[in-house]
Design a protein around this motif. Sequence first.
Motif, mmCIF file in Angstrom:
data_model
loop_
_atom_site.group_PDB
_atom_site.id
_atom_site.type_symbol
_atom_site.label_atom_id
_atom_site.label_comp_id
_atom_site.label_asym_id
_atom_site.label_seq_id
_atom_site.Cartn_x
_atom_site.Cartn_y
_atom_site.Cartn_z
ATOM 1 N N GLU A 85 0.829 -1.209 0.000
ATOM 2 C CA GLU A 85 0.000 0.000 0.000
ATOM 3 C C GLU A 85 0.861 1.256 0.000
ATOM 4 N N ILE A 86 1.982 1.235 0.723
ATOM 5 C CA ILE A 86 2.908 2.378 0.714
ATOM 6 C C ILE A 86 3.385 2.645 -0.710
ATOM 7 N N ILE A 87 3.718 1.581 -1.425
ATOM 8 C CA ILE A 87 4.178 1.728 -2.818
ATOM 9 C C ILE A 87 3.025 2.214 -3.698
ATOM 10 N N ASN A 88 1.841 1.572 -3.580
ATOM 11 C CA ASN A 88 0.694 1.934 -4.427
ATOM 12 C C ASN A 88 0.237 3.368 -4.212
ATOM 13 N N GLN A 89 0.302 3.849 -2.968
ATOM 14 C CA GLN A 89 -0.125 5.211 -2.656
ATOM 15 C C GLN A 89 0.980 6.234 -2.899
#
Length: 71
Positions: free
Chosen positions: A38-42
């Motif tokens: 999620e850190i990467i996707n956001q």
Amino acid sequence: MKKLELKFLNDDDKTVTYSLEKPVEPADPEAIKAAMDEIINQNAFTSSGGDVVSIKEARIVERTVEEIELD
């Protein structure tokens, strides 16, 4: 003190580490991976070498400090 280290690779293929104090134990690998994805996707974090683009690893690190008396 224990810390959870989240290690990513950035655009320059360099390691970027984010540390979180007092991690929940036992660690849940699925939850940690989901959070890192999620850190990467956001695109939540960036570094001097660009955005974080992939997961490298996660680990719990414990540091012990022993004071030395210097009379």
